[in-house]
Design a protein around this motif. Sequence first.
Motif, PDB file in Angstrom:
ATOM      1  N   ALA A   1     -12.430   5.770  -8.644  1.00  0.00           N
ATOM      2  CA  ALA A   1     -11.047   5.275  -8.741  1.00  0.00           C
ATOM      3  C   ALA A   1     -10.430   5.659 -10.087  1.00  0.00           C
ATOM      4  N   VAL A   2     -11.260   5.720 -11.128  1.00  0.00           N
ATOM      5  CA  VAL A   2     -10.760   6.079 -12.458  1.00  0.00           C
ATOM      6  C   VAL A   2     -10.297   7.532 -12.482  1.00  0.00           C
ATOM      7  N   GLN A   3     -11.010   8.381 -11.768  1.00  0.00           N
ATOM      8  CA  GLN A   3     -10.712   9.804 -11.791  1.00  0.00           C
ATOM      9  C   GLN A   3      -9.554  10.179 -10.849  1.00  0.00           C
ATOM     10  N   ALA A   4      -9.317   9.359  -9.843  1.00  0.00           N
ATOM     11  CA  ALA A   4      -8.338   9.710  -8.802  1.00  0.00           C
ATOM     12  C   ALA A   4      -6.945  10.055  -9.357  1.00  0.00           C
ATOM     13  N   PRO A   5      -6.364   9.226 -10.259  1.00  0.00           N
ATOM     14  CA  PRO A   5      -5.014   9.588 -10.740  1.00  0.00           C
ATOM     15  C   PRO A   5      -4.952  10.959 -11.398  1.00  0.00           C
ATOM     16  N   LEU A   6      -6.047  11.380 -12.043  1.00  0.00           N
ATOM     17  CA  LEU A   6      -6.062  12.681 -12.722  1.00  0.00           C
ATOM     18  C   LEU A   6      -6.067  13.841 -11.732  1.00  0.00           C
ATOM     19  N   MET A   7      -6.467  13.555 -10.499  1.00  0.00           N
ATOM     20  CA  MET A   7      -6.616  14.616  -9.499  1.00  0.00           C
ATOM     21  C   MET A   7      -5.390  14.792  -8.606  1.00  0.00           C
ATOM     22  N   TYR A   8      -4.460  13.834  -8.667  1.00  0.00           N
ATOM     23  CA  TYR A   8      -3.286  13.927  -7.784  1.00  0.00           C
ATOM     24  C   TYR A   8      -2.487  15.219  -7.947  1.00  0.00           C
ATOM     25  N   PRO A   9      -2.396  15.789  -9.177  1.00  0.00           N
ATOM     26  CA  PRO A   9      -1.635  17.049  -9.284  1.00  0.00           C
ATOM     27  C   PRO A   9      -2.177  18.166  -8.388  1.00  0.00           C
ATOM     28  N   TYR A  10      -3.426  18.098  -7.978  1.00  0.00           N
ATOM     29  CA  TYR A  10      -4.002  19.142  -7.109  1.00  0.00           C
ATOM     30  C   TYR A  10      -3.764  18.864  -5.626  1.00  0.00           C
ATOM     31  N   TYR A  11      -3.326  17.656  -5.314  1.00  0.00           N
ATOM     32  CA  TYR A  11      -3.135  17.255  -3.920  1.00  0.00           C
ATOM     33  C   TYR A  11      -1.678  17.498  -3.497  1.00  0.00           C
ATOM     34  N   PRO A  12      -1.374  18.049  -2.355  1.00  0.00           N
ATOM     35  CA  PRO A  12      -2.271  18.439  -1.261  1.00  0.00           C
ATOM     36  C   PRO A  12      -2.516  19.953  -1.170  1.00  0.00           C
ATOM     37  N   ARG A  13      -1.963  20.757  -2.095  1.00  0.00           N
ATOM     38  CA  ARG A  13      -2.047  22.208  -1.889  1.00  0.00           C
ATOM     39  C   ARG A  13      -3.406  22.784  -2.272  1.00  0.00           C
ATOM     40  N   GLN A  14      -3.911  22.366  -3.456  1.00  0.00           N
ATOM     41  CA  GLN A  14      -5.201  22.929  -3.879  1.00  0.00           C
ATOM     42  C   GLN A  14      -6.377  22.070  -3.417  1.00  0.00           C
TER      43      GLN A  14
ATOM     44  N   PRO B   1       0.817  -1.227   0.000  1.00  0.00           N
ATOM     45  CA  PRO B   1       0.000   0.000   0.000  1.00  0.00           C
ATOM     46  C   PRO B   1       0.846   1.270   0.000  1.00  0.00           C
ATOM     47  N   LYS B   2       1.989   1.233   0.712  1.00  0.00           N
ATOM     48  CA  LYS B   2       2.864   2.419   0.723  1.00  0.00           C
ATOM     49  C   LYS B   2       3.488   2.626  -0.662  1.00  0.00           C
ATOM     50  N   LEU B   3       3.868   1.512  -1.294  1.00  0.00           N
ATOM     51  CA  LEU B   3       4.465   1.616  -2.623  1.00  0.00           C
ATOM     52  C   LEU B   3       3.441   2.148  -3.629  1.00  0.00           C
ATOM     53  N   VAL B   4       2.207   1.636  -3.513  1.00  0.00           N
ATOM     54  CA  VAL B   4       1.146   2.101  -4.407  1.00  0.00           C
ATOM     55  C   VAL B   4       0.953   3.604  -4.236  1.00  0.00           C
ATOM     56  N   ASN B   5       0.938   4.044  -2.997  1.00  0.00           N
ATOM     57  CA  ASN B   5       0.808   5.479  -2.717  1.00  0.00           C
ATOM     58  C   ASN B   5       1.970   6.255  -3.335  1.00  0.00           C
ATOM     59  N   TRP B   6       3.162   5.678  -3.236  1.00  0.00           N
ATOM     60  CA  TRP B   6       4.350   6.326  -3.804  1.00  0.00           C
ATOM     61  C   TRP B   6       4.220   6.427  -5.326  1.00  0.00           C
ATOM     62  N   ILE B   7       3.765   5.332  -5.957  1.00  0.00           N
ATOM     63  CA  ILE B   7       3.585   5.341  -7.423  1.00  0.00           C
ATOM     64  C   ILE B   7       2.584   6.432  -7.806  1.00  0.00           C
ATOM     65  N   MET B   8       1.484   6.523  -7.051  1.00  0.00           N
ATOM     66  CA  MET B   8       0.442   7.496  -7.379  1.00  0.00           C
ATOM     67  C   MET B   8       0.922   8.929  -7.155  1.00  0.00           C
ATOM     68  N   ILE B   9       1.639   9.139  -6.051  1.00  0.00           N
ATOM     69  CA  ILE B   9       1.986  10.516  -5.674  1.00  0.00           C
ATOM     70  C   ILE B   9       3.203  11.050  -6.429  1.00  0.00           C
ATOM     71  N   TYR B  10       4.137  10.196  -6.833  1.00  0.00           N
ATOM     72  CA  TYR B  10       5.325  10.701  -7.520  1.00  0.00           C
ATOM     73  C   TYR B  10       5.347  10.410  -9.035  1.00  0.00           C
ATOM     74  N   PRO B  11       5.641   9.188  -9.494  1.00  0.00           N
ATOM     75  CA  PRO B  11       5.750   9.021 -10.957  1.00  0.00           C
ATOM     76  C   PRO B  11       4.439   9.325 -11.691  1.00  0.00           C
ATOM     77  N   GLN B  12       3.333   8.847 -11.140  1.00  0.00           N
ATOM     78  CA  GLN B  12       2.038   9.057 -11.790  1.00  0.00           C
ATOM     79  C   GLN B  12       1.690  10.541 -11.841  1.00  0.00           C
ATOM     80  N   MET B  13       1.906  11.222 -10.712  1.00  0.00           N
ATOM     81  CA  MET B  13       1.553  12.642 -10.648  1.00  0.00           C
ATOM     82  C   MET B  13       2.444  13.467 -11.585  1.00  0.00           C
ATOM     83  N   ALA B  14       3.719  13.075 -11.688  1.00  0.00           N
ATOM     84  CA  ALA B  14       4.629  13.800 -12.579  1.00  0.00           C
ATOM     85  C   ALA B  14       4.126  13.713 -14.023  1.00  0.00           C
ATOM     86  N   GLY B  15       3.704  12.523 -14.424  1.00  0.00           N
ATOM     87  CA  GLY B  15       3.164  12.335 -15.773  1.00  0.00           C
ATOM     88  C   GLY B  15       1.906  13.160 -15.986  1.00  0.00           C
ATOM     89  N   GLN B  16       1.005  13.101 -15.001  1.00  0.00           N
ATOM     90  CA  GLN B  16      -0.251  13.858 -15.109  1.00  0.00           C
ATOM     91  C   GLN B  16       0.026  15.351 -15.217  1.00  0.00           C
TER      92      GLN B  16
END
Lengths: 278, 305
Positions: free
Chosen positions: B212-225, A231-246
């Motif tokens: 869950a589908v929308q969540a990855p698209l929203m991470y750029p706004y987390y946690p500041r906005q 779960p921590k790794l999944v969070n890391w994937i979502m918050i760093y590499p995934q977010m950078a791409g987004q």
Amino acid sequence: MKKQVPLFITFLFGTVMILATFIPHYPFKLADTEMSMFFDILAAFAILLGGGNLMRIHVTKVAKHKKGWAYSLITVVGFLTMLIVGLFKLPLGPTSGVGLENSQLYMYKLYQFVLRPLQSTMFALLAFYVASASYRAFRAKNREATMLLLAAFFILLGRTLIGTAITAYLPGIVEIFFAIVLGWVAWDQSKSKNWVIVGLMGAIGLFLLGRTIYGYGVVLTGGEMEFITIPKLVNWIMIYPQMAGQRAIMIGICLGVISMSLRIILGVERSYLGSDTE
Amino acid sequence: MTSREFFDKMQTIDRRWIFLLISLAVIIPLLFEFSFTELATPEVSAIYNRIEGLQQEVGRRPRTLISFDFDPPSEPELMPMAISLIRHLVIRNHQIYMMALWPIGQQEADDVVRQYLEPEFPQYTYGEDYMTFGFQPGGAGLINVIVNDFRKFFSVDSRNNPIDSLPMMADVVNLFDMDLILDLSAGAPGIKEWVQFGGDRTGVPVAGCVTAVQAPLMYPYYPRQMFGMLGGMKAAAEYESLVLEAYGAESDDPRISADARFLGIRRMGPQTFAHLVIILFIIIGNIAFFATRGQRGASRLTVDS
């Protein structure tokens, strides 16, 4: 004149709205509010156009008995039923109140017993198709597909408690696995002398390896083992590499939107008037 | 059957078998009510902690706006969030303002009020403790207007009461008067519009409760906005676990303390098993793929030689 007036209106309103965003004070603040309301009123008229067009297409199809006319008939009947029931708020019997929370309205019954089950059924079918598509699509055919497969695999696993249970006994196993895969990619790329990719993949791989070693240090000194679980790794994937791409995609889209908006406001882009030539 | 034929078959399993196994993975846990308690992630805890401490933060009864921007297809994920958020807000004595940017969203808000809020908390009064603005079209444009004045768009509530007749609207002029914005979002208009046009312009904290589908698209706004996020069924179950842990045991009301009432926790059973079935098929597909690839390579070598 036919073109100049719309171009002037676009320029005027576009400029005022931009100014209102940066100067949220009178009179721009007032203009912002009023124009947003104008927009909503204008948009409401689009339903007449949309509804009219829908009816024209489907009624023609039914009248001419074209292929699939029975579906068109259902569309027309459904549209007219909801329109009449909604516009006149037809009641089932004597009732007070015309709000849509009133369960004694036909509108409410149609929503509860027709629209809701139909929409839910359509969406529920997706689960089956997603499962079938995952089985066929997630094959480790090449490096990129392997990366996608691994990310999907761990996120699927991390979204369940099984993931937590597995890594509770073998903490860091996923990080080590990822580090090996990234190392393999880096090694492969070094043969083609793609040094940027080698550096990037190597750095991430080393980071994951270091994170695991640090995690074991924490665990051995009596710290929380949760530090290196799925779960921590999944969070890391979502918050760093995934977010950078987004973020990269979003910034690209925003730059495109800004440039297109400026082209429209300044009258360079005129295709919305029906033609891109004067 | 040779091993080659076996692995070829494994690569092209009839999709009806997959459908059957997915059905069983969903139905069996639902029938036997398999459920697990979830550990909350930081995104989820942030929303819980904010609601817990808001009264202390603002120094009066907090005002929370919830926007129901979804329809029945997203209901399995978003409704458990809506229910547990409403429960938590009521327990923490917030004034709740509900609205919708989606036409069907109003019906979803009414369902929560009718099925959960009114029967579980009869002491909560309409107009004083909670109210529903209803649906208005406009999306971003609507938010843009209510940033300055709610009454420009909402002269009456969803029950046709004049807005000014509701006591809880007496001190509310615009979005600046809210203390918290929670958006239950399944797409556009939704959380993106609330962040860009609502939260960013007013400074009111915004949290997104998304699919869950929308969540990855929203991470750029987390946690500041966006200070917190509930993404999908798992986050719904995590939030329910937090509410249950804090208030379930001490509540006299069996409807709050009973696990069965918490839809997210109950639905995590089927989700867990469905995920495992998908993982199993991915593994089978890849083993068969590598096995046949090796054999193909070997057979090519034989032909070449």
